[in-house]
Design a protein around this motif. Structure first.
Motif, PDB file in Angstrom:
ATOM      1  N   ASP A   1       0.812  -1.209   0.000  1.00 30.17           N
ATOM      2  CA  ASP A   1       0.000   0.000   0.000  1.00 30.17           C
ATOM      3  C   ASP A   1       0.850   1.266   0.000  1.00 30.17           C
ATOM      4  OD1 ASP A   1       1.016  -0.543   2.496  1.00 30.17           O
ATOM      5  OD2 ASP A   1      -0.696   0.313   3.582  1.00 30.17           O
ATOM      6  N   ILE A   2       2.183   1.086  -0.153  1.00 31.56           N
ATOM      7  CA  ILE A   2       3.100   2.226  -0.146  1.00 31.56           C
ATOM      8  C   ILE A   2       3.853   2.257  -1.474  1.00 31.56           C
ATOM      9  CG2 ILE A   2       5.061   3.320   1.007  1.00 31.56           C
ATOM     10  CD1 ILE A   2       4.270   1.937   3.560  1.00 31.56           C
ATOM     11  N   VAL A   3       3.942   3.434  -2.056  1.00 31.99           N
ATOM     12  CA  VAL A   3       4.661   3.597  -3.320  1.00 31.99           C
ATOM     13  C   VAL A   3       6.162   3.448  -3.070  1.00 31.99           C
ATOM     14  CG1 VAL A   3       5.198   5.190  -5.197  1.00 31.99           C
ATOM     15  CG2 VAL A   3       2.877   5.084  -4.262  1.00 31.99           C
ATOM     16  N   ALA A   4       6.821   2.661  -3.923  1.00 28.29           N
ATOM     17  CA  ALA A   4       8.266   2.445  -3.792  1.00 28.29           C
ATOM     18  C   ALA A   4       9.032   3.664  -4.286  1.00 28.29           C
ATOM     19  CB  ALA A   4       8.685   1.213  -4.585  1.00 28.29           C
ATOM     20  N   ASN A   5      10.143   3.919  -3.645  1.00 25.81           N
ATOM     21  CA  ASN A   5      10.990   5.026  -4.084  1.00 25.81           C
ATOM     22  C   ASN A   5      12.422   4.590  -4.366  1.00 25.81           C
ATOM     23  OD1 ASN A   5      11.822   4.590  -1.416  1.00 25.81           O
ATOM     24  ND2 ASN A   5      12.472   6.732  -1.200  1.00 25.81           N
ATOM     25  N   GLN A   6      12.731   3.271  -4.189  1.00 33.53           N
ATOM     26  CA  GLN A   6      14.074   2.776  -4.447  1.00 33.53           C
ATOM     27  C   GLN A   6      14.001   1.363  -5.015  1.00 33.53           C
ATOM     28  OE1 GLN A   6      16.906   4.159  -4.482  1.00 33.53           O
ATOM     29  NE2 GLN A   6      16.781   6.004  -3.225  1.00 33.53           N
ATOM     30  N   VAL A   7      15.094   0.958  -5.651  1.00 31.86           N
ATOM     31  CA  VAL A   7      15.254  -0.406  -6.156  1.00 31.86           C
ATOM     32  C   VAL A   7      16.486  -1.005  -5.502  1.00 31.86           C
ATOM     33  CG1 VAL A   7      15.629  -1.849  -8.187  1.00 31.86           C
ATOM     34  CG2 VAL A   7      14.193   0.186  -8.356  1.00 31.86           C
ATOM     35  N   CYS A   8      16.356  -2.207  -4.966  1.00 29.34           N
ATOM     36  CA  CYS A   8      17.492  -2.859  -4.314  1.00 29.34           C
ATOM     37  C   CYS A   8      18.621  -3.069  -5.320  1.00 29.34           C
ATOM     38  CB  CYS A   8      17.063  -4.192  -3.714  1.00 29.34           C
ATOM     39  SG  CYS A   8      18.421  -5.124  -2.949  1.00 29.34           S
ATOM     40  N   THR A   9      19.803  -2.694  -4.934  1.00 30.49           N
ATOM     41  CA  THR A   9      20.959  -2.815  -5.822  1.00 30.49           C
ATOM     42  C   THR A   9      21.254  -4.261  -6.172  1.00 30.49           C
ATOM     43  OG1 THR A   9      21.894  -0.881  -4.724  1.00 30.49           O
ATOM     44  CG2 THR A   9      23.384  -2.191  -6.076  1.00 30.49           C
ATOM     45  N   ARG A  10      20.987  -5.172  -5.257  1.00 27.22           N
ATOM     46  CA  ARG A  10      21.388  -6.565  -5.446  1.00 27.22           C
ATOM     47  C   ARG A  10      20.322  -7.410  -6.136  1.00 27.22           C
ATOM     48  NH1 ARG A  10      21.274 -11.452  -2.538  1.00 27.22           N
ATOM     49  NH2 ARG A  10      23.141 -12.737  -2.899  1.00 27.22           N
ATOM     50  N   CYS A  11      19.083  -7.346  -5.656  1.00 24.63           N
ATOM     51  CA  CYS A  11      18.054  -8.245  -6.187  1.00 24.63           C
ATOM     52  C   CYS A  11      17.017  -7.537  -7.048  1.00 24.63           C
ATOM     53  CB  CYS A  11      17.362  -8.981  -5.044  1.00 24.63           C
ATOM     54  SG  CYS A  11      16.317  -7.928  -4.002  1.00 24.63           S
ATOM     55  N   GLY A  12      17.004  -6.210  -7.040  1.00 28.05           N
ATOM     56  CA  GLY A  12      16.071  -5.475  -7.877  1.00 28.05           C
ATOM     57  C   GLY A  12      14.685  -5.294  -7.293  1.00 28.05           C
ATOM     58  N   ALA A  13      14.492  -5.634  -6.026  1.00 29.29           N
ATOM     59  CA  ALA A  13      13.174  -5.486  -5.405  1.00 29.29           C
ATOM     60  C   ALA A  13      12.856  -4.007  -5.185  1.00 29.29           C
ATOM     61  CB  ALA A  13      13.142  -6.236  -4.076  1.00 29.29           C
ATOM     62  N   PHE A  14      11.564  -3.663  -5.362  1.00 35.75           N
ATOM     63  CA  PHE A  14      11.121  -2.298  -5.076  1.00 35.75           C
ATOM     64  C   PHE A  14      10.947  -2.142  -3.569  1.00 35.75           C
ATOM     65  CE2 PHE A  14       8.857  -2.783  -9.370  1.00 35.75           C
ATOM     66  CZ  PHE A  14      10.014  -2.440 -10.037  1.00 35.75           C
ATOM     67  N   MET A  15      11.270  -0.957  -3.068  1.00 32.03           N
ATOM     68  CA  MET A  15      11.148  -0.749  -1.624  1.00 32.03           C
ATOM     69  C   MET A  15      10.810   0.700  -1.324  1.00 32.03           C
ATOM     70  SD  MET A  15      15.175  -1.255  -0.716  1.00 32.03           S
ATOM     71  CE  MET A  15      16.438  -0.538  -1.770  1.00 32.03           C
ATOM     72  N   CYS A  16      10.158   0.856  -0.191  1.00 25.17           N
ATOM     73  CA  CYS A  16       9.767   2.177   0.275  1.00 25.17           C
ATOM     74  C   CYS A  16      10.829   2.697   1.237  1.00 25.17           C
ATOM     75  CB  CYS A  16       8.405   2.098   0.963  1.00 25.17           C
ATOM     76  SG  CYS A  16       8.411   1.085   2.464  1.00 25.17           S
ATOM     77  N   PRO A  17      10.709   3.933   1.699  1.00 26.78           N
ATOM     78  CA  PRO A  17      11.721   4.466   2.627  1.00 26.78           C
ATOM     79  C   PRO A  17      11.881   3.641   3.898  1.00 26.78           C
ATOM     80  CG  PRO A  17      10.407   6.245   1.721  1.00 26.78           C
ATOM     81  CD  PRO A  17       9.762   4.971   1.266  1.00 26.78           C
ATOM     82  N   ARG A  18      10.824   2.969   4.352  1.00 22.50           N
ATOM     83  CA  ARG A  18      10.924   2.162   5.568  1.00 22.50           C
ATOM     84  C   ARG A  18      11.804   0.932   5.368  1.00 22.50           C
ATOM     85  NH1 ARG A  18       4.796   1.028   6.967  1.00 22.50           N
ATOM     86  NH2 ARG A  18       5.818  -0.478   8.365  1.00 22.50           N
ATOM     87  N   CYS A  19      11.894   0.443   4.142  1.00 19.17           N
ATOM     88  CA  CYS A  19      12.659  -0.779   3.857  1.00 19.17           C
ATOM     89  C   CYS A  19      14.087  -0.497   3.399  1.00 19.17           C
ATOM     90  CB  CYS A  19      11.952  -1.601   2.780  1.00 19.17           C
ATOM     91  SG  CYS A  19      10.317  -2.191   3.260  1.00 19.17           S
ATOM     92  N   GLU A  20      14.393   0.733   3.152  1.00 18.83           N
ATOM     93  CA  GLU A  20      15.693   1.088   2.572  1.00 18.83           C
ATOM     94  C   GLU A  20      16.810   0.965   3.604  1.00 18.83           C
ATOM     95  OE1 GLU A  20      17.722   5.230   1.068  1.00 18.83           O
ATOM     96  OE2 GLU A  20      15.594   4.881   0.638  1.00 18.83           O
ATOM     97  N   ASN A  21      17.918   0.340   3.197  1.00 20.36           N
ATOM     98  CA  ASN A  21      19.098   0.191   4.059  1.00 20.36           C
ATOM     99  C   ASN A  21      20.342   0.591   3.274  1.00 20.36           C
ATOM    100  OD1 ASN A  21      18.020  -1.475   6.556  1.00 20.36           O
ATOM    101  ND2 ASN A  21      17.137  -2.428   4.732  1.00 20.36           N
ATOM    102  N   ARG A  22      21.197   1.376   3.900  1.00 18.01           N
ATOM    103  CA  ARG A  22      22.441   1.817   3.266  1.00 18.01           C
ATOM    104  C   ARG A  22      23.593   1.675   4.257  1.00 18.01           C
ATOM    105  NH1 ARG A  22      21.513   5.543  -1.282  1.00 18.01           N
ATOM    106  NH2 ARG A  22      19.277   5.935  -1.500  1.00 18.01           N
TER     107      ARG A  22
END
Length: 318
Positions: free
Chosen positions: A195-216
């Motif tokens: 229910d949340i629009v993705a704003n990033q793509v995982c560098t390794r697997c290509g999964a879409f993710m929102c700010p809550r899922c983003e890790n750097r």
């Protein structure tokens, strides 16, 4: 050789681009385990004054980094083969050096010792030039946060340096698909939160993710999804547990030292360490590299014992 600085905690397949550091190829690249050791070079001058003090200081100031680097299988094999040849050349050089001094101190023709002496220097130099130079990474410095390497391939060095800053760059795609400002396709939804629009793509697997899922790793690094981030953590934890000094490494070191003849105590210690290491690693699930180190240590000890026997026979002690 081209210089590149890599954060010590990012020497792994999750934080480095898949480009061979030797050839610059991007196809058929695999990440291989590497171990780097560094100590201040001025310790070498200290060894000229007192070898024992130099060894103690080097042990206290030595820094190690363990991780993985991208190679092609061919480049990896050539580099490892060059390392083996270099070790063998050093062993041969030590034996020639001992032989040279023995000949010069004996009644043998002087020219024999004069030939053996420069040969002991020339052999490892030639081995490095023809079999090791430009075939793999060379550590330049290890400090608290960074590993400074010299690698053979320029494009690979530029790719690694750019990869660490890629998180600050705007995404670009040439397939016609629209992207938002952060890299995910427009109106794409997060893989974990539908229910949340993705704003990033995982560098390794290509999964879409929102700010809550983003890790750097760092602010300027590329993002990873929670699954890849967890896998990265487990991988780094395993690498961190790899001890710098193991029974196999100690046995191999004593084996190299035991090449020097007439050192009976060293020979005995080397035989015990390498025999115990070989027995402990005799099972099929044991690391093959540890078995090889134990066998190499025993072989080097055998060379030292043969040299001892030869010197005793030559001097007429037996």
């Amino acid at each position: 050789m081209h210089h590149v600085d890599i954060p010590s905690g990012e020497l792994n397949e999750f934080d480095l681009p898949p480009i061979c550091i030797v050839t610059g190829e991007r196809q058929g690249v695999v990440f291989k385990p590497v171990n780097f050791t560094w100590y201040p070079r001025w310790i070498g001058f200290l060894a000229l004054l007192n070898l024992l003090i130099a060894i103690i200081v080097a042990s206290a100031m030595t820094k190690r980094v363990t991780g993985t680097l991208p190679f092609t299988e061919e480049a990896w094999s050539r580099w490892k083969r060059g390392q083996v040849i270099m070790v063998v050349s050093v062993v041969v050089a030590i034996a020639l050096l001992i032989l040279a001094f023995s000949l010069l101190a004996s009644d043998a023709p002087e020219w024999q010792g004069l030939v053996a002496l420069p040969s002991s220097v020339a052999i490892p130099v030639l081995a490095w030039v023809f079999f090791l130079r430009g075939r793999g990474p060379q550590v330049r410095r290890i400090d608290k946060d960074n590993l400074s390497l010299a690698i053979p391939n320029g494009p690979a060095a530029y790719a690694i340096a750019g990869h660490f800053l890629a998180g600050l760059n705007s995404p670009a795609r040439d397939d016609g698909e629209s992207l938002d400002a952060s890299g995910a396709p427009a109106r794409a939804l997060c893989a974990r939160h539908d229910d949340i629009v993705a704003n990033q793509v995982c560098t390794r697997c290509g999964a879409f993710m929102c700010p809550r899922c983003e890790n750097r790793v760092r602010r300027e690094s590329l993002p990873l999804c929670p699954d890849c981030w967890e896998l990265r953590g487990r991988t780094i934890a395993v690498q961190a547990k790899a001890p710098g000094l193991t029974l196999a490494n100690s046995g191999l070191f004593m084996g190299v030292v035991s090449v020097v003849p007439m050192c009976y105590a060293v020979h005995a210690v080397s035989l015990v360490l390498n025999t115990v290491s070989l027995v402990r690693n005799r099972h099929a699930d044991s690391p093959r590299i540890d078995r090889k180190k134990a066998i190499a240590g025993l072989a080097l000890t055998g060379i030292g014992l043969l040299l001892t026997l030869g010197m005793r026979l030559y001097s007429g002690s037996w």
